[in-house]
Design a protein around this motif. Structure first.
Motif, PDB file in Angstrom:
ATOM      1  N   TRP A  70     -22.894  40.134 -91.752  1.00 44.61           N
ATOM      2  CA  TRP A  70     -23.238  38.720 -91.607  1.00 44.61           C
ATOM      3  C   TRP A  70     -21.975  37.903 -91.820  1.00 44.61           C
ATOM      4  O   TRP A  70     -21.356  37.961 -92.884  1.00 44.61           O
ATOM      5  CB  TRP A  70     -24.324  38.340 -92.622  1.00 44.61           C
ATOM      6  N   GLY A  71     -21.576  37.155 -90.799  1.00 47.67           N
ATOM      7  CA  GLY A  71     -20.311  36.431 -90.845  1.00 47.67           C
ATOM      8  C   GLY A  71     -20.463  34.946 -91.142  1.00 47.67           C
ATOM      9  O   GLY A  71     -21.428  34.307 -90.720  1.00 47.67           O
ATOM     10  N   THR A  72     -19.510  34.437 -91.903  1.00 50.53           N
ATOM     11  CA  THR A  72     -19.422  33.009 -92.206  1.00 50.53           C
ATOM     12  C   THR A  72     -17.950  32.606 -92.103  1.00 50.53           C
ATOM     13  O   THR A  72     -17.084  33.451 -91.898  1.00 50.53           O
ATOM     14  CB  THR A  72     -19.893  32.690 -93.644  1.00 50.53           C
ATOM     15  N   ARG A  73     -17.687  31.332 -92.332  1.00 47.64           N
ATOM     16  CA  ARG A  73     -16.285  30.901 -92.338  1.00 47.64           C
ATOM     17  C   ARG A  73     -15.533  31.475 -93.534  1.00 47.64           C
ATOM     18  O   ARG A  73     -14.310  31.465 -93.571  1.00 47.64           O
ATOM     19  CB  ARG A  73     -16.187  29.383 -92.307  1.00 47.64           C
ATOM     20  N   PHE A  74     -16.253  32.000 -94.494  1.00 47.69           N
ATOM     21  CA  PHE A  74     -15.628  32.603 -95.677  1.00 47.69           C
ATOM     22  C   PHE A  74     -15.339  34.088 -95.490  1.00 47.69           C
ATOM     23  O   PHE A  74     -14.688  34.706 -96.314  1.00 47.69           O
ATOM     24  CB  PHE A  74     -16.514  32.420 -96.912  1.00 47.69           C
ATOM     25  N   GLY A  75     -15.876  34.679 -94.435  1.00 48.82           N
ATOM     26  CA  GLY A  75     -15.698  36.101 -94.191  1.00 48.82           C
ATOM     27  C   GLY A  75     -17.032  36.767 -93.911  1.00 48.82           C
ATOM     28  O   GLY A  75     -18.061  36.101 -93.767  1.00 48.82           O
ATOM     29  N   GLU A  76     -16.995  38.070 -93.846  1.00 48.91           N
ATOM     30  CA  GLU A  76     -18.169  38.857 -93.487  1.00 48.91           C
ATOM     31  C   GLU A  76     -18.746  39.573 -94.704  1.00 48.91           C
ATOM     32  O   GLU A  76     -18.006  40.100 -95.529  1.00 48.91           O
ATOM     33  CB  GLU A  76     -17.770  39.886 -92.431  1.00 48.91           C
ATOM     34  N   LEU A  77     -20.074  39.565 -94.785  1.00 49.73           N
ATOM     35  CA  LEU A  77     -20.770  40.355 -95.792  1.00 49.73           C
ATOM     36  C   LEU A  77     -21.119  41.687 -95.143  1.00 49.73           C
ATOM     37  O   LEU A  77     -21.847  41.728 -94.153  1.00 49.73           O
ATOM     38  CB  LEU A  77     -22.039  39.633 -96.251  1.00 49.73           C
ATOM     39  N   ASP A  78     -20.582  42.780 -95.681  1.00 53.29           N
ATOM     40  CA  ASP A  78     -20.753  44.092 -95.052  1.00 53.29           C
ATOM     41  C   ASP A  78     -22.202  44.557 -95.082  1.00 53.29           C
ATOM     42  O   ASP A  78     -22.786  44.869 -94.050  1.00 53.29           O
ATOM     43  CB  ASP A  78     -19.863  45.142 -95.727  1.00 53.29           C
ATOM     44  N   ILE A  79     -22.761  44.655 -96.277  1.00 57.14           N
ATOM     45  CA  ILE A  79     -24.137  45.133 -96.439  1.00 57.14           C
ATOM     46  C   ILE A  79     -24.835  44.271 -97.481  1.00 57.14           C
ATOM     47  O   ILE A  79     -24.277  43.982 -98.542  1.00 57.14           O
ATOM     48  CB  ILE A  79     -24.185  46.611 -96.901  1.00 57.14           C
ATOM     49  N   ALA A 111      -9.159  36.789-104.638  1.00 56.57           N
ATOM     50  CA  ALA A 111      -9.403  35.865-103.523  1.00 56.57           C
ATOM     51  C   ALA A 111     -10.550  36.371-102.651  1.00 56.57           C
ATOM     52  O   ALA A 111     -11.419  35.592-102.223  1.00 56.57           O
ATOM     53  CB  ALA A 111      -8.137  35.691-102.688  1.00 56.57           C
ATOM     54  N   LYS A 112     -10.582  37.679-102.382  1.00 56.93           N
ATOM     55  CA  LYS A 112     -11.657  38.276-101.586  1.00 56.93           C
ATOM     56  C   LYS A 112     -12.994  38.109-102.304  1.00 56.93           C
ATOM     57  O   LYS A 112     -14.016  37.801-101.679  1.00 56.93           O
ATOM     58  CB  LYS A 112     -11.348  39.765-101.335  1.00 56.93           C
ATOM     59  N   ARG A 117     -18.379  35.641-102.737  1.00 56.64           N
ATOM     60  CA  ARG A 117     -19.364  34.835-103.478  1.00 56.64           C
ATOM     61  C   ARG A 117     -19.807  33.631-102.651  1.00 56.64           C
ATOM     62  O   ARG A 117     -20.989  33.300-102.595  1.00 56.64           O
ATOM     63  CB  ARG A 117     -18.771  34.370-104.810  1.00 56.64           C
ATOM     64  N   ARG A 118     -18.846  32.975-102.007  1.00 59.13           N
ATOM     65  CA  ARG A 118     -19.172  31.810-101.173  1.00 59.13           C
ATOM     66  C   ARG A 118     -20.008  32.224 -99.965  1.00 59.13           C
ATOM     67  O   ARG A 118     -20.963  31.532 -99.601  1.00 59.13           O
ATOM     68  CB  ARG A 118     -17.892  31.102-100.737  1.00 59.13           C
ATOM     69  N   ALA A 119     -19.653  33.327 -99.350  1.00 61.45           N
ATOM     70  CA  ALA A 119     -20.422  33.823 -98.206  1.00 61.45           C
ATOM     71  C   ALA A 119     -21.844  34.187 -98.637  1.00 61.45           C
ATOM     72  O   ALA A 119     -22.814  33.899 -97.921  1.00 61.45           O
ATOM     73  CB  ALA A 119     -19.721  35.028 -97.581  1.00 61.45           C
ATOM     74  N   ALA A 120     -21.989  34.805 -99.806  1.00 63.70           N
ATOM     75  CA  ALA A 120     -23.314  35.175-100.312  1.00 63.70           C
ATOM     76  C   ALA A 120     -24.162  33.930-100.569  1.00 63.70           C
ATOM     77  O   ALA A 120     -25.351  33.900-100.229  1.00 63.70           O
ATOM     78  CB  ALA A 120     -23.178  35.998-101.594  1.00 63.70           C
ATOM     79  N   ALA A 121     -23.557  32.899-101.149  1.00 65.88           N
ATOM     80  CA  ALA A 121     -24.295  31.657-101.388  1.00 65.88           C
ATOM     81  C   ALA A 121     -24.759  31.055-100.065  1.00 65.88           C
ATOM     82  O   ALA A 121     -25.895  30.564 -99.948  1.00 65.88           O
ATOM     83  CB  ALA A 121     -23.418  30.662-102.148  1.00 65.88           C
ATOM     84  N   GLN A 122     -23.903  31.118 -99.065  1.00 63.41           N
ATOM     85  CA  GLN A 122     -24.279  30.603 -97.751  1.00 63.41           C
ATOM     86  C   GLN A 122     -25.401  31.451 -97.154  1.00 63.41           C
ATOM     87  O   GLN A 122     -26.352  30.923 -96.572  1.00 63.41           O
ATOM     88  CB  GLN A 122     -23.066  30.573 -96.834  1.00 63.41           C
ATOM     89  N   TRP A 123     -25.327  32.771 -97.284  1.00 63.69           N
ATOM     90  CA  TRP A 123     -26.379  33.644 -96.761  1.00 63.69           C
ATOM     91  C   TRP A 123     -27.707  33.321 -97.441  1.00 63.69           C
ATOM     92  O   TRP A 123     -28.741  33.240 -96.776  1.00 63.69           O
ATOM     93  CB  TRP A 123     -26.016  35.117 -96.987  1.00 63.69           C
TER      94      TRP A 123
END
Length: 160
Positions: A70-79, A111-112, A117-123
């Protein structure tokens, strides 16, 4: 033979039907993928296959895969998966075929972690799947050492 692999060492697809192949009886069979030890794999292919291996490994242990890549502007969440205790777990998968650049888990820098964490909050707020019932949220790392004949998985629960 590794869990989630066939006799040739090829890792089988995850427990979600979106990664499987329909069979002639109307069911699904896992899609076979090349072994992680294949030296012709590009870094991107190695990473993708590492994620397939990790998802299969989790499914073999009773986890439910909720979302992947799952991709966001913060990066991709693998699983993104639910464990047996209904914890929602965001899993970063790192696969290495050599330890020259360090062990896989070392690639999950501060940094990663912030980006994850930001991507997870967005998800959790943007994805309809983010409304899934869960008891808590955790961040894990699955590190895969593919330098030998058989990959070695290290699951770091609550890594950050």
């Amino acid at each position: 033979m590794q869990p989630g692999s066939d006799s040739s060492g090829a890792i089988l697809g995850g427990c979600d039907d979106s990664r499987s192949i329909p069979d002639r009886h109307g069911g699904h069979r896992p899609a076979a993928v090349p072994p992680l030890s294949d030296p012709s794999l590009t870094a991107r292919e190695l990473g993708r296959l590492g994620e397939e291996h990790a998802a299969s490994w989790l499914c073999d242990r009773g986890w439910r895969i909720v979302d992947r890549n799952w991709g966001t502007r913060f990066g991709e969440l693998d699983i993104i998966a639910l464990d047996a205790e209904k914890r929602l777990v965001f899993i970063e998968v790192k696969t290495r075929r050599s330890m020259l650049q360090g062990v896989p888990a070392e690639a999950v820098t501060p940094a990663k972690r912030l980006h994850l964490r930001r991507a997870a909050a967005q998800w959790l707020t943007a994805s309809p799947r983010g409304r899934i019932r869960h008891h808590e949220v955790r961040f894990d790392v699955i590190a895969i050492d593919a330098s030998g004949q058989a990959p070695v998985i290290t699951h770091i629960e609550g890594a950050f």
